[in-house]
Design a protein around this motif. Sequence first.
Motif, short mmCIF file in Angstrom:
data_model
loop_
_atom_site.label_atom_id
_atom_site.label_comp_id
_atom_site.label_asym_id
_atom_site.label_seq_id
_atom_site.Cartn_x
_atom_site.Cartn_y
_atom_site.Cartn_z
N LEU A 56 33.19 49.44 53.54
CA LEU A 56 34.31 48.51 53.58
C LEU A 56 34.03 47.41 54.60
O LEU A 56 33.38 47.63 55.62
CB LEU A 56 35.59 49.23 53.98
CG LEU A 56 36.14 50.32 53.07
CD1 LEU A 56 37.53 50.75 53.56
CD2 LEU A 56 36.22 49.86 51.63
N VAL A 57 34.51 46.22 54.31
CA VAL A 57 34.52 45.11 55.27
C VAL A 57 35.99 44.77 55.48
O VAL A 57 36.67 44.32 54.55
CB VAL A 57 33.73 43.90 54.76
CG1 VAL A 57 33.77 42.77 55.79
CG2 VAL A 57 32.28 44.29 54.46
N VAL A 58 36.50 45.02 56.69
CA VAL A 58 37.94 44.92 56.93
C VAL A 58 38.22 43.95 58.07
O VAL A 58 37.33 43.57 58.83
CB VAL A 58 38.54 46.30 57.26
CG1 VAL A 58 38.16 47.33 56.21
CG2 VAL A 58 38.08 46.79 58.64
N GLY A 59 39.49 43.59 58.18
CA GLY A 59 39.91 42.69 59.24
C GLY A 59 41.12 41.89 58.79
O GLY A 59 41.51 41.92 57.62
N PRO A 60 41.72 41.14 59.70
CA PRO A 60 42.93 40.38 59.39
C PRO A 60 42.63 39.17 58.51
O PRO A 60 41.47 38.82 58.26
CB PRO A 60 43.45 39.96 60.77
CG PRO A 60 42.21 39.88 61.61
CD PRO A 60 41.33 40.99 61.12
N LEU A 61 43.68 38.52 58.07
CA LEU A 61 43.58 37.32 57.26
C LEU A 61 42.76 36.25 57.99
O LEU A 61 42.98 35.97 59.17
CB LEU A 61 44.98 36.78 56.98
CG LEU A 61 45.09 35.44 56.24
CD1 LEU A 61 44.68 35.62 54.79
CD2 LEU A 61 46.52 34.91 56.34
N GLY A 62 41.79 35.66 57.27
CA GLY A 62 41.05 34.54 57.81
C GLY A 62 39.96 34.89 58.80
O GLY A 62 39.42 34.00 59.45
N VAL A 63 39.59 36.18 58.91
CA VAL A 63 38.60 36.58 59.91
C VAL A 63 37.17 36.39 59.42
O VAL A 63 36.23 36.45 60.21
CB VAL A 63 38.85 38.04 60.35
CG1 VAL A 63 38.33 39.02 59.30
CG2 VAL A 63 38.24 38.33 61.72
N GLY A 64 36.97 36.20 58.09
CA GLY A 64 35.62 35.93 57.59
C GLY A 64 35.04 36.99 56.68
O GLY A 64 33.84 37.00 56.43
N LYS A 65 35.87 37.86 56.14
CA LYS A 65 35.37 38.95 55.28
C LYS A 65 34.72 38.41 54.00
O LYS A 65 33.61 38.80 53.65
CB LYS A 65 36.51 39.91 54.93
CG LYS A 65 37.21 40.52 56.12
CD LYS A 65 38.32 41.46 55.71
CE LYS A 65 39.45 40.76 54.99
NZ LYS A 65 40.19 39.81 55.87
N THR A 66 35.42 37.52 53.32
CA THR A 66 34.88 36.94 52.09
C THR A 66 33.60 36.17 52.37
O THR A 66 32.63 36.24 51.61
CB THR A 66 35.94 36.01 51.44
OG1 THR A 66 37.11 36.77 51.14
CG2 THR A 66 35.41 35.40 50.16
N THR A 67 33.60 35.43 53.48
CA THR A 67 32.41 34.65 53.85
C THR A 67 31.22 35.55 54.11
O THR A 67 30.11 35.29 53.63
CB THR A 67 32.70 33.80 55.10
OG1 THR A 67 33.77 32.89 54.80
CG2 THR A 67 31.47 33.00 55.51
N LEU A 68 31.41 36.63 54.88
CA LEU A 68 30.30 37.52 55.20
C LEU A 68 29.72 38.15 53.95
O LEU A 68 28.48 38.19 53.77
CB LEU A 68 30.76 38.59 56.18
CG LEU A 68 29.66 39.54 56.68
CD1 LEU A 68 29.86 39.88 58.16
CD2 LEU A 68 29.60 40.83 55.87
N ILE A 69 30.57 38.65 53.06
CA ILE A 69 30.06 39.29 51.85
C ILE A 69 29.31 38.28 50.98
O ILE A 69 28.24 38.57 50.45
CB ILE A 69 31.22 39.95 51.07
CG1 ILE A 69 31.75 41.15 51.85
CG2 ILE A 69 30.77 40.38 49.67
CD1 ILE A 69 32.97 41.81 51.25
N GLY A 70 29.85 37.08 50.86
CA GLY A 70 29.16 36.05 50.08
C GLY A 70 27.85 35.63 50.71
O GLY A 70 26.90 35.27 50.01
N THR A 71 27.77 35.69 52.03
CA THR A 71 26.55 35.29 52.74
C THR A 71 25.40 36.27 52.51
O THR A 71 24.25 35.87 52.31
CB THR A 71 26.83 35.16 54.25
OG1 THR A 71 27.77 34.12 54.46
CG2 THR A 71 25.56 34.85 55.03
N VAL A 72 25.70 37.57 52.54
CA VAL A 72 24.63 38.57 52.48
C VAL A 72 24.37 39.10 51.09
O VAL A 72 23.32 39.71 50.85
CB VAL A 72 24.93 39.76 53.42
CG1 VAL A 72 25.13 39.29 54.85
CG2 VAL A 72 26.13 40.56 52.95
#
Length: 230
Positions: A56-72
Motif C-alpha cells: 500500500l502507498v498511503v497518506g493524506p490528500l495531496g501528499v504525492g501518492k499518485t505521483t510516486l506510483i506514476g513515477t516508479v
Amino acid sequence: MASKAASEAPAGGAAGAPDPRLPGETAADRAPERYPVAEPGGKYLAPGVAGAAKILVVGPLGVGKTTLIGTVSEIRPLSTEALMTRAGARVDTRGGRTKTTTTVALDFGRITLDGDLVLYLFGTPGQQRFLPAWRDLAKGALGALALVDTRDPAASFDALGNLEDLDLPFAVAVNAFPGSPVHSEDDLRVALDLLPSTPLVSCDARDARSSVLALIALVRHLVHAATESS
C-alpha cells in the motif's frame, strides 16, 4: 534497481494482433518506451521473477501518492482521479489551491526490484471518509509506505493510525515539497510518534531513484520483521 519485464512488447502488439490501445488513445499517449504492453501470448513478468508482494502507498490528500506510483511504475499506471466537487472542496482543504482532482478508489502500479521481486503498488484515497475502501485495499498487503508532508505532519495521523490498527508493517517517507520545513529525524519521530524500528526516509515523489529507495527501505523492513518473527 528497477527493471522492466524483458518479454513485454511495444504498443501496437505483434504484426496482425489487435491494437492494445484504449479507445481514443494515441500511440503518443501510450508512450511505449515508458509503459510497455505485453505481446499477445507473451509473459507480463520477466522469467527471473521469484516473488511478488502487495504494497500500500498511503497518506493524506495531496501528499504525492499518485505521483510516486506514476513515477516508479514500469507499466502504465491505473489512476482513479476525479475532479473535486464544491461539496468535497469544503472538507478536503489540503493539497493547495492548485489541487483540482483526488483519488476516489485507488492508484495501481507495478515495479520489479533487482529483477526478481515484483511489488504491486496500491495507492489509497487520502480522505478518512474513504476508510471502508481503504481497508478493503489493505487485504493481502504485506506492508505499506506512508508518505508525509512536513508542512502538515498532523495530516498523516489518520493514515498511520489506520496502519497500526491493521497491524500492517510500514515505513515512512517524507516527501520533499519545495519550501517544506526541514526537521531532524528525532523531531519527526517524536511528532509522528514512530517506533524506533520504523524506517524513516526522505524522498521526492517526482524522482524515480529516491522513490525506489524509499520502497527498498520498506522491503528491507518487511524482510527483517519476517526474520525476527520466524
